[in-house]
Design an enzyme around this catalytic site. Structure first.
Site: not given
Ligand code: UD1
Length: 365
Positions: A207
């Protein structure tokens, strides 16, 4: 009565770290409350973890959701400040390195009489392109109490000029959750339910933006996993970010040799890791969990902020820069190396008692 300790969680890798801490605070009768920022909100990324980890519902839910780094961080800050204004806790405890961690540490650090404790302080990948590295370094700089999981973390902090008086080694709190819940996870007999033979499959998670937001990198990793699947079945629970990128880059055909699933809950993922022949990942948490479980792990990153997982012999880093052949060969080599009996080489303080040491450190200051 005001709340003495406000604990913050926001994203999937935070929940297994705050669960044992909340339980230890409860046992010690320290008044406390959990803030869920809502950075992760899908049932599979959040609710499943509250259920599996037997966590109390959050007292405050900030509901910030997904956005750019700046917007997400700013939304957490705006929503968190009123909680602190109303509660005036003695401590705000933040864990790990996600955007919610830094956002809440920054808000708390500017409020008189509130002190910040950072659990998992001092980890460094030394790779400033990772948003997590920025979050780690800045959170540590803002924290009054730095609670470290491994000896290398203290060295990193001292090198950065942090007062050693503020650093307390507590061990790895995530392992408290693992050791408590492993028997329950095992009892699920999950590999068999999925048609997988225990000890006869690989499980992979991807991820990191550096791996999944770059079409060529994602293509070569999925290509290598597809070729690995000729040797052992490869299970790929997919993060929502990764699923979106595969679609965007038109890479769906590369998923065909793989067993693609939605993200698993905490217990499922523990059960699947323990019975796997190999873990292939870019997650920090899986590097640590596979170490305690003695399962070989191949990490697809340029560097790791968890070097102890490499020195004890369970984790290997993929040759950099990664190529499809390089990832495949490293995966096959890790597979052939087999399980590692850690015995006395298990990292110090990864013993199920870190949460008690954290509460002790908070109470004694
Ligand atoms: C975040 C953390 C990362 C961690 C990861 C575990 C930061 C900078 N990154 O990354 O360190 O390893 O979580 O998962 O804080 N999304 C959904 N549903 C959700 C959550 C996210 O659809 O419940 C999708 C959305 O499109 C979102 C993308 O995932 O924009 C990224 O989510 P985000 O929380 O920004 O970062 P992660 O890649 O999950």
């Amino acid at each position: 009565m005001t709340t003495e300790v406000v604990v913050v969680a926001g994203a999937r890798p935070n929940f297994m770290k705050v669960a044992p801490l909340l339980a230890a605070l409860e046992r010690s009768s320290v008044s406390h409350g959990l803030v869920h920022t809502g950075q992760h909100y899908d049932a599979s990324m959040s609710d499943a973890f509250f259920r599996d980890l037997e966590m109390p519902a959050p007292r405050w839910h900030l509901g910030v959701g997904s956005a750019s780094h700046a917007v997400q961080t700013a939304r957490v800050m705006e929503a968190f400040e009123p909680v602190l204004v109303a509660e005036r806790p003695r401590w705000v405890v933040v864990v790990g390195d996600v955007n919610s961690t830094l956002a809440c540490a920054l808000v708390a650090s500017k409020m008189a009489d509130i002190r910040v404790a950072h659990v998992e302080a001092g980890l460094r990948s030394n790779d400033w392109r990772m948003p997590e590295e920025v979050n780690r370094v800045l959170t540590d700089r803002l924290s009054h109490l730095l609670l470290t999981p491994s000896p290398d973390a203290r060295d990193n902090l001292v090198r950065e000029g942090i007062d050693p008086e503020r650093i307390v080694f507590v061990g790895n709190v995530m392992i408290d959750s693992l050791l408590r819940l492993l028997p329950k996870a095992r009892a699920m007999r999950l590999p068999a339910t999925l048609g997988l033979e225990p000890g006869g499959y690989a499980v992979s998670t991807l991820h990191r933006p550096s791996n999944v937001d770059d079409p060529e990198r994602l293509r070569l990793i999925l290509g290598a996993l597809g070729r690995l699947a000729a040797r052992v079945p490869v299970l790929l629970p997919m993060h929502p970010r990764t699923r979106a990128r595969v679609r965007e880059f038109g890479l769906e055909a590369l998923l065909e040799p793989l067993l693609v699933r939605e993200p698993f809950g905490y217990l499922e993922m523990l059960a699947l890791q323990e019975a796997a022949a190999l873990v292939v990942t870019d997650s920090g948490g899986l590097q640590e969990e596979s170490t305690v479980l003695g399962v070989p792990c191949l990490t697809i990153r340029e560097s790791t902020e968890r070097p102890v997982t490499v020195t004890v012999g369970t984790n290997t880093m993929v040759p950099w820069p990664p190529t499809e052949n390089g990832v495949l060969e490293a995966a096959l080599a890790a597979l052939d190396r087999g399980r590692v009996a850690l015995g006395s080489r298990a990292p110090d303080g990864w013993d199920g008692k870190a949460s008690e040491r954290i509460v002790e450190a908070l109470s004694s200051r």
